[in-house]
Design an enzyme around this catalytic site. Structure first.
Site, mmCIF file in Angstrom:
data_model
loop_
_atom_site.group_PDB
_atom_site.id
_atom_site.type_symbol
_atom_site.label_atom_id
_atom_site.label_comp_id
_atom_site.label_asym_id
_atom_site.label_seq_id
_atom_site.Cartn_x
_atom_site.Cartn_y
_atom_site.Cartn_z
ATOM 1 N N HIS A 17 4.286 62.042 38.561
ATOM 2 C CA HIS A 17 3.455 61.594 37.436
ATOM 3 C C HIS A 17 4.330 61.050 36.296
ATOM 4 O O HIS A 17 4.006 60.030 35.681
ATOM 5 C CB HIS A 17 2.625 62.758 36.869
ATOM 6 N N LYS A 41 -11.958 70.680 42.116
ATOM 7 C CA LYS A 41 -10.633 70.863 42.739
ATOM 8 C C LYS A 41 -10.095 72.269 42.526
ATOM 9 O O LYS A 41 -8.971 72.559 42.929
ATOM 10 C CB LYS A 41 -9.637 69.846 42.161
ATOM 11 N N ARG A 93 1.177 56.207 46.206
ATOM 12 C CA ARG A 93 2.353 56.720 46.895
ATOM 13 C C ARG A 93 2.482 56.147 48.292
ATOM 14 O O ARG A 93 3.533 55.759 48.734
ATOM 15 C CB ARG A 93 2.282 58.247 47.005
ATOM 16 N N SER A 131 0.725 67.652 43.375
ATOM 17 C CA SER A 131 0.592 68.931 42.675
ATOM 18 C C SER A 131 0.308 70.068 43.651
ATOM 19 O O SER A 131 0.769 71.198 43.454
ATOM 20 C CB SER A 131 -0.528 68.846 41.637
#
Ligand code: ADP
Length: 165
Positions: A17, A41, A93, A131
């Site tokens: 990030h 989430k 990504r 993450s």
């Protein structure tokens, strides 16, 4: 003034990030890192904790752009309009990110044609990083110092104290 928002869950912010924020800081005058509550989430950290960590990280960055951190709930395009931002930054990504990101970018464009989604590619060394993997490694007491800045590492170590010797 070129203003962009960078939305995400940031549970927690990682070096990937940070790489994206750094790249965006060369393109925009002001970047608002927008922290989505995202209860679906089931985040490990509260929104306040996530905002606080990102704030500490951006305070340490040397950039010409102004970088703000704000929590947000609702439609991202509404937030962009409210902040007079004409760009939404997202990190790409790998091909696996693409389908979901394309769908979201097209929906957002339909909702707010004046707001463009800008995709930035991180350094290759961050393409595997997210993450979730950081939390998983931390939960087993693994070393996450290559993945996150020190403030984040300390926070995660505090969250998983029972696993540390
Ligand atoms: P979200 O819940 O919106 O996916 P994330 O916090 O996972 O939120 O990610 C926010 C944005 O940052 C997304 O565009 C994501 O693709 C990007 N991102 C996440 N990890 C990385 C990384 N390692 N390198 C580059 N971009 C990343």
């Amino acid at each position: 003034m070129k203003i962009a928002i960078y939305p995400g869950t940031f549970d927690p912010i990682t070096n990937g990030h940070i790489d994206i924020i750094e790249r965006a800081s060369h393109l925009f005058d002001k970047i608002i890192v927008t922290v989505a509550r995202n209860p679906s989430k089931k985040p490990l950290l509260t929104v306040q904790e996530r905002v606080f960590l990102i704030q500490q990280v951006v305070d340490d960055m040397e950039t010409e752009a102004v970088i703000l951190v704000e929590p947000f709930e609702g439609l991202i395009v509404d937030f962009a309009r409210e902040k007079k931002a004409n760009a939404i930054i997202r990190g790409l990504r790998a091909v696996s990110d693409f389908e979901y990101e394309l769908q979201m970018a097209l929906v957002n464009r339909r909702l707010a044609p004046e707001v463009s989604t800008v995709f930035l590619m991180p350094h290759e060394k961050y393409t595997y990083l997210n993450s979730t993997i950081v939390k998983e490694v931390a939960s087993f007491g693994g070393d996450i110092s290559n993945f996150v800045p020190p403030v984040v590492r300390l926070k995660l170590e505090a969250k998983f104290p029972h696993l540390k010797e």
